[in-house]
Design a protein around this motif. Structure first.
Motif, mmCIF file in Angstrom:
data_model
loop_
_atom_site.group_PDB
_atom_site.id
_atom_site.type_symbol
_atom_site.label_atom_id
_atom_site.label_comp_id
_atom_site.label_asym_id
_atom_site.label_seq_id
_atom_site.Cartn_x
_atom_site.Cartn_y
_atom_site.Cartn_z
ATOM 1 N N ILE A 34 0.839 -1.199 0.000
ATOM 2 C CA ILE A 34 0.000 0.000 0.000
ATOM 3 C C ILE A 34 0.878 1.255 0.000
ATOM 4 O O ILE A 34 0.671 2.199 -0.771
ATOM 5 N N LEU A 35 1.917 1.234 0.847
ATOM 6 C CA LEU A 35 2.843 2.371 0.897
ATOM 7 C C LEU A 35 3.513 2.570 -0.459
ATOM 8 O O LEU A 35 3.608 3.700 -0.966
ATOM 9 N N SER A 36 3.947 1.448 -1.058
ATOM 10 C CA SER A 36 4.629 1.508 -2.337
ATOM 11 C C SER A 36 3.708 2.086 -3.411
ATOM 12 O O SER A 36 4.109 2.936 -4.213
ATOM 13 N N ASN A 37 2.425 1.654 -3.409
ATOM 14 C CA ASN A 37 1.445 2.198 -4.352
ATOM 15 C C ASN A 37 1.337 3.710 -4.199
ATOM 16 O O ASN A 37 1.382 4.456 -5.176
ATOM 17 N N LEU A 38 1.180 4.143 -2.943
ATOM 18 C CA LEU A 38 0.999 5.566 -2.687
ATOM 19 C C LEU A 38 2.200 6.365 -3.170
ATOM 20 O O LEU A 38 2.053 7.391 -3.844
ATOM 21 N N MET A 39 3.396 5.891 -2.835
ATOM 22 C CA MET A 39 4.597 6.644 -3.187
ATOM 23 C C MET A 39 4.794 6.680 -4.695
ATOM 24 O O MET A 39 5.199 7.699 -5.253
ATOM 25 N N ALA A 40 4.515 5.560 -5.389
ATOM 26 C CA ALA A 40 4.700 5.532 -6.842
ATOM 27 C C ALA A 40 3.697 6.463 -7.516
ATOM 28 O O ALA A 40 4.037 7.203 -8.454
ATOM 29 N N ILE A 41 2.464 6.453 -7.020
ATOM 30 C CA ILE A 41 1.455 7.336 -7.608
ATOM 31 C C ILE A 41 1.824 8.796 -7.338
ATOM 32 O O ILE A 41 1.681 9.670 -8.208
ATOM 33 N N LEU A 42 2.364 9.040 -6.146
ATOM 34 C CA LEU A 42 2.805 10.395 -5.817
ATOM 35 C C LEU A 42 3.945 10.825 -6.742
ATOM 36 O O LEU A 42 3.957 11.959 -7.251
#
Lengths: 271, 272
Positions: free
Chosen positions: A173-181
């Motif tokens: 979930i963290l990885s998704n958020l950071m990549a989208i950011l």
């Protein structure tokens, strides 16, 4: 004479293939047993007076999950930014660069978020776990556990399995958020939109199924990393050199298994 | 089948009959039988590669015998289920050659580990018990150190404290004097004798050190190339007229006659 030598060479070659194949099958069986035994201790350990300790689980969660947050954040952010740059460059030729947002949103949540998270965990913990258990194996610490009446799998593997089953989805979930950011920052600069608009677009594109795809994979990858890393640790032998071999093998096998499993997943989920 | 060896004394804590083990195709132990009586110190002696470490691993139940029976406290260890095994293991203590202390824990935590896993004692009681055992092995005050901060002799004594913490009836000690200077090794020998007298525990010591073996043993089993050469008291071993035992005692190796054909064949790696 020549044919005789060729035949001998061919025989050596086939023998080697056979041996490698047997080793592969052995590893697979060993992994399956490890999984079964560690699940057994997690579920029934308490009734056998061999509970999986909360303290050990928390320690592993710190090691596998929390400590991986900084490097994972940076890698995921950079990956998201790269995807945005490449996407905008390619789509600009068709005048469709604004489509990059939906591309990032779906590919990150389905594939790349979980892939980056698991590769980071495989690189960090896959080697550390194999090295730790391998050292214990060589220093007779594993034997010491067994003669003390402590099942090594319960004591060493089960906490790692629990930790990775809990931390891998969290890290994903963290990885998704950071990549989208990361993709968002590039999109703001190149497409001249606000971050709010970017996230609105992302949310309008995403479906729960996209997220589930990534999260369900993360569980499987967590199990793979645990089994490969601990299995290589238990099988380590041959001093410092052997330990180095075991850790290298662990990381390489972890990452290969993740990528191949990911491909199979995608094949069955999409086609 | 179970009554193959009916006439063992009731007091035996270990009975091994006709143990045969292989490593791959290589036979490591060949028809080994021995018994250890309650309260005695049995030393298993032999040179490198004699199979003594292997024998220890089988006595500890770390491997399954290819043939033969190992009985601990009168129970055939091959027939035990895992719960029974666990009960048995609580009555055994093992001090491994390198100590095998857990490197991530302090000495005190290492000694408390069996208590933590097998008892429901409160933290304070466990602390007191671990300090008592550290006192026994003269390591009082070292409980906060990590294993990596200890010397070789201290490591072995700490391992001994951990092996003793559950008050076992049977204690195994692998190579107590290996890698130690003579003074520290002698000190450890005295400690083993003291522990036997204070705790009435049966002790199995595996060693290649003659001096140490003669000092502590009630009986000695001499292993050579996977076979038992003899089992007897210290005097019996000293006065033995078996050639290989004499060689071991006088530290001479017997000249092996070389068969020229055989030798050449080995060198060239030819089969026939």
């Amino acid at each position: 004479m020549v044919t005789e030598m060729q035949a001998a060479r061919l025989r050596t070659f086939t023998e080697r293939i056979g041996r490698e194949f047997v080793i592969g099958v052995e590893d697979f069986g060993h992994g399956a047993l490890l999984l079964a035994e560690s699940l057994f201790w997690i579920l029934l350990g308490r009734w056998w007076q061999q509970p999986v300790r909360l303290r050990a689980m928390v320690r592993e969660m710190m090691e596998i999950g929390v400590m991986a947050i900084p490097v994972l954040s940076i890698l995921a952010f950079a990956n998201g930014a790269m995807m945005a740059m490449q996407g905008i460059y390619t789509l600009r030729e068709f005048g469709a660069e604004s489509q990059v947002i939906s591309g990032i949103a779906t590919s990150v949540t389905r594939e790349f978020g979980v892939l980056i998270a698991s590769i980071v965990v495989a690189g960090r913990s896959g080697s550390a776990i194999a090295a730790r258990i391998g050292t214990m194996q060589m220093a007779q610490e594993i034997d010491a556990l067994r003669v003390m009446g402590v099942a090594p799998v319960r004591y060493l593997v089960s906490p790692i399995l629990v930790a990775s089953l809990l931390m891998m989805p969290t890290l994903t979930i963290l990885s998704n958020l950071m990549a989208i950011l990361g993709g968002g920052v590039i999109s703001i600069m190149e497409l001249h939109i606000s971050l709010g608009t970017y996230f609105d677009r992302v949310l309008s594109v995403l479906e729960p199924g996209d997220l589930w795809q990534g999260l369900s994979k993360s569980l499987v990858f967590g199990v793979l990393i645990t089994l490969i890393a601990t299995g290589n640790g238990f099988n380590a032998s041959g001093g410092a050199e052997g330990l180095g071999r075991a850790t290298t093998r662990s990381v390489v096998l972890c990452i290969s298994a993740i990528v191949v499993a990911d491909m199979m997943f995608t094949f069955f989920l999409i086609i | 089948m179970m009554s193959a060896q009916p006439n063992h004394s009731r007091d035996s804590v270990i009975e091994v009959s006709n143990l045969v083990t292989y490593y791959g195709r290589h036979k490591v132990l060949d028809d080994v039988s021995l018994d250890v009586a309650s309260g005695e110190i049995m030393v298993i002696m032999g040179g490198s590669g004699s199979g003594k470490s292997t024998l220890l691993r089988y006595l500890l139940g770390l491997h399954r015998a290819d043939s033969g029976v190992v009985r601990l406290f009168g129970r055939d260890i091959n027939t035990l289920n895992s719960r029974e095994w666990m009960g048995l293991r609580r009555r055994m203590g093992v001090a491994f050659q390198g100590g095998a202390l857990f490197n991530s824990m302090t000495v005190g935590e290492n000694v408390r580990m069996p208590l933590r896993e097998h008892t429901r004692l409160d933290e304070n009681t466990m602390r007191i018990m671990s300090r008592m055992k550290l006192e026994v092995v003269n390591l009082a005050g070292f409980e906060h150190l990590m294993p990596s901060q200890l010397s070789g002799g201290m490591l072995k004594r700490a391992a001994l404290a951990r092996a003793l913490v559950m008050d076992p009836a049977l204690l195994f000690f692998d190579e107590p004097s290996a890698g130690l200077d003579p003074v520290v090794a002698a000190d450890l020998d005295n400690l083993i004798l003291r522990i036997r007298d204070a705790m009435r525990v049966s002790i199995v010591v595996v060693t290649h050190e003659l001096e140490s073996a003669f000092k502590i043993a009630d009986r000695i089993t001499v292993l050579d190339q996977g076979r038992i050469l003899m089992t007897g008291t210290v005097d019996e071993v000293r006065n033995s007229d078996i050639a290989r035992v004499r060689n071991l005692l006088s530290r001479t190796c017997d000249e092996q006659l070389v068969d020229t054909d055989d030798y050449l064949q080995r060198l060239t790696g030819g089969t026939d």
